[in-house]
Design a protein around this motif. Sequence first.
Motif, short mmCIF file in Angstrom:
data_model
loop_
_atom_site.label_atom_id
_atom_site.label_comp_id
_atom_site.label_asym_id
_atom_site.label_seq_id
_atom_site.Cartn_x
_atom_site.Cartn_y
_atom_site.Cartn_z
N PRO A 55 0.82 -1.22 0.00
CA PRO A 55 0.00 0.00 0.00
C PRO A 55 0.85 1.26 0.00
O PRO A 55 2.00 1.26 0.45
CB PRO A 55 -0.78 -0.12 1.30
CG PRO A 55 0.17 -0.84 2.21
CD PRO A 55 0.87 -1.85 1.33
N ASN A 56 0.28 2.32 -0.49
CA ASN A 56 0.82 3.64 -0.19
C ASN A 56 0.58 3.91 1.30
O ASN A 56 -0.32 3.33 1.92
CB ASN A 56 0.12 4.72 -1.00
CG ASN A 56 0.21 4.50 -2.48
OD1 ASN A 56 1.28 4.26 -3.01
ND2 ASN A 56 -0.94 4.54 -3.16
N VAL A 57 1.37 4.80 1.87
CA VAL A 57 1.19 5.16 3.26
C VAL A 57 1.21 6.68 3.39
O VAL A 57 2.16 7.34 2.97
CB VAL A 57 2.29 4.57 4.17
CG1 VAL A 57 2.07 4.99 5.61
CG2 VAL A 57 2.33 3.05 4.05
N LEU A 58 0.14 7.22 3.96
CA LEU A 58 0.07 8.64 4.30
C LEU A 58 0.00 8.73 5.82
O LEU A 58 -0.98 8.30 6.43
CB LEU A 58 -1.16 9.29 3.67
CG LEU A 58 -1.47 10.74 4.09
CD1 LEU A 58 -0.30 11.67 3.79
CD2 LEU A 58 -2.74 11.24 3.40
N ASN A 153 8.89 5.53 -2.75
CA ASN A 153 9.27 6.94 -2.77
C ASN A 153 8.83 7.56 -1.45
O ASN A 153 7.79 7.20 -0.88
CB ASN A 153 8.59 7.69 -3.92
CG ASN A 153 9.26 7.44 -5.26
OD1 ASN A 153 8.60 7.23 -6.26
ND2 ASN A 153 10.58 7.45 -5.29
N THR A 154 9.63 8.50 -0.95
CA THR A 154 9.36 9.06 0.37
C THR A 154 9.41 10.58 0.34
O THR A 154 10.24 11.16 -0.36
CB THR A 154 10.38 8.54 1.40
OG1 THR A 154 11.70 8.95 1.01
CG2 THR A 154 10.34 7.02 1.51
N ALA A 155 8.55 11.20 1.12
CA ALA A 155 8.54 12.66 1.23
C ALA A 155 8.01 13.07 2.60
O ALA A 155 7.25 12.33 3.23
CB ALA A 155 7.69 13.30 0.14
N PHE A 242 4.21 5.00 -2.34
CA PHE A 242 4.84 6.15 -1.68
C PHE A 242 4.61 6.08 -0.18
O PHE A 242 3.66 5.46 0.31
CB PHE A 242 4.30 7.47 -2.23
CG PHE A 242 2.85 7.73 -1.94
CD1 PHE A 242 2.42 8.19 -0.69
CD2 PHE A 242 1.87 7.54 -2.93
CE1 PHE A 242 1.08 8.42 -0.41
CE2 PHE A 242 0.53 7.77 -2.65
CZ PHE A 242 0.14 8.21 -1.39
N PHE A 243 5.51 6.74 0.54
CA PHE A 243 5.34 7.02 1.97
C PHE A 243 5.44 8.52 2.13
O PHE A 243 6.49 9.11 1.89
CB PHE A 243 6.41 6.32 2.81
CG PHE A 243 6.41 6.74 4.26
CD1 PHE A 243 5.30 6.55 5.06
CD2 PHE A 243 7.53 7.34 4.84
CE1 PHE A 243 5.28 6.95 6.40
CE2 PHE A 243 7.54 7.73 6.17
CZ PHE A 243 6.41 7.53 6.95
N LEU A 244 4.34 9.15 2.52
CA LEU A 244 4.28 10.59 2.71
C LEU A 244 3.98 10.88 4.17
O LEU A 244 2.95 10.47 4.70
CB LEU A 244 3.20 11.20 1.81
CG LEU A 244 2.91 12.70 2.00
CD1 LEU A 244 4.15 13.54 1.77
CD2 LEU A 244 1.79 13.15 1.05
#
Length: 771
Positions: A55-58, A153-155, A242-244
Amino acid sequence: MNRPSQILAALLATSTLVCAAPGFAQVAADTVGRTVETTHAPRWPDRPTAPKGAPNVLLIMTDDVGYGVTSAFGGPVATPNFDALARQGLRYSRFNTTALCSPTRASLLTGRMPHNVNMGNVTNLPTGYDGYTTVIPKSAATVAEVLKDAGYNTAMLGKGHITPEWEMSPSGPFDRWPTGLGFEYFYGFLSADTSLWNPNLVENERPVDAPVGPGYHLEKDMADHAIAWLQRQHASAPDKPFFLYYAPGAAHTPHHAPQEWLDKFKGKFDQGWDKVREESFRRQKAMGLIPKDSVLSPRPDSLPAWDTLDAEHRKVYARLMEAYAATVAYSDHETGRLIQALRDSGQFDNTMIVFIEGDNGASAEGGLNGLAFEQSAITGHKETFAELASHYDEIGGPMVYNHFPAAWAWAMNSPYPWWKQIASQAGGVRNGMVVSWPARIKDGGAFRNQYAHVSDIAPTILEAAGVKAPEVVNGVRQQPIDGISLAYSFTAPKAPSQRRTQVYEMMENFGIYHEGWIAGTLPKRMAWEVGVGEDRKLGVGPESRKWTLFNLDRDFTTAHDLAANNPAKLKELQDLFWKEAAANRILPIHDYSEGTAGRPTIGGNRTSFTYRAPLSRLNEDAAPHTIGKSFTIDAQVELNAGANGVLVTQGGRFGGYAFYLKDGVPVFHYNAVGADQFTIRAQGPVPAGRHTLTAAFQADRQEPGSGGTLTLRIDGKPIGSGRIERTIRGWMSHTEGFDIGTDTVTAVNKDYTVADSGFTGTITRLDVTLK
């Protein structure tokens, strides 16, 4: 056959052959010849690939939002986007933080107890004991670093507050800036807080100006940048998760909100903190957040009842609460735009959103009256209620840095007593959390009552991503993860808590949770007592503290202290605390004014500094440490007649000093916050040509806060003198830096603006000498 040919023949005869692409010979996988035909097939370095379906992670964490603030947890502030996630996902009723900003954020990102990653206090207040240096070790890689290495990808956007102060200069090191902690992109601020109207921003590793335009607000700016990053990431790598990490500055001081959002709450808190808290308590019961038989914990003796206040105090206090509520609500609105962007892109269902409202309980650091300027408390300015009231119409706007009274913090932590800093009581550590993941979590709108800690979030994310915590990261063996994944609770609502024990310590407030019981100390001082010496109650050691005892399984709100009735249980938990404290680098328990000798510093041990213009936003630790000292500033300049602009400045609107020219006249202004403003002007303009302009401050006493005399000189000749009755005791400015030839972010006084602060002459050299 020559020997090389014999060797090649032998390799071909004994090696496993691989199929090469058309045009390539079938040669051994490790063979390198002189030609393509005699060399192995093309091969490339491995690229990390996330597990299939990861999964993406927010991850969202707001600031200083107490348990009883948002409508999703029964509070008075409507947060429709947080509420929508709660209906989609799970509400965790017994989720806990560390009671303070930096420790919570370090624990959140590393999955370790804060002291085990040296973050026993905020980065502004380190000490030289294990567990308190504020230097996150490389043996505790963040979840961002692990996910990046696993193909994400991380932000990160928003508040950092996890970088040691002496590492925040342009000289680095950048290991503990967000970009050094696993985030490929960062946009936000490194410090504890910043003006939401005039923020001191960093993009990756460089200071940047906030976008210019009417109606600018950091919450909108952050959402814009986050959405843009998501769009770029999805467009370039739609199959890469992504991990945001999204960390709004709201609702930490300052409580800044657009006027239309302030207007939404006009009159909404006129009933006062006692009634607001009672109303939240009733809603919390009605929604099933807390048991029906719960009792509302009493108001601490240190706080006044609302009905004892006069009309003027009620008016000002209500307005301060309106500004806080508006800040929370506006932040929810802008965060909602980010979440909507996920829906619009089709990524929402397979995005695990962990939304934590607050990194600790609501803050009582505004004191009994509240503050027009947060900096009053940390710089030594004695702000009166009359001064606060004079700024009534500016509350929430860019000219003040407002904070509400402590009693509103107590109300916002309903149904619990106490507030931020108090890790030993639920009001300091209990925060509302929602986890939404439509692809996995199916019983949307349900509650989860398992006891959880902020260190549990990183292992939860890793389990959801299908990524195992590595034993080695970047060549460094990793220390154990303290957190316990909450993924078990996603599909098992009645599963018992896997976390049976949790130790706490923050600002000398310490306690222990174990199997439904919690024991903890009462605070030795209030959160707004930030004095020195005797004011800090240094003689009150850990062994002389009063303890409380609660059975959380029967007393959800901690309304009934059982310490006197069950001394055996209290002793059992006290003994367990000291055992856990020793095992988790909590000892020695000490005041943050103790153990500071030898603190690392860039500029703190220097007495002379030489600069060339221009220079901007040098952080406070790298700049000259003028607090508590006499100092001289010598600027060698070339002037035209009527020159204007800044020679040197440190800080800004909310504390600092500036040495500048106004229509050719040298001026020194010392902004000691609020009404404490001191200006010394020369007797006349400086003629054109080459000159040395000097500002020399002679302190009455070599101690922080001392007043003194400031003398202006041209080429050694006095041209003006005056008194600075008070100087800053604490940080010069925790939100703005040191500039030469210009002023950035906000101006130190109203003689000039940031836009016209550029020096119109030439600064060939500027020297600062400390005495």
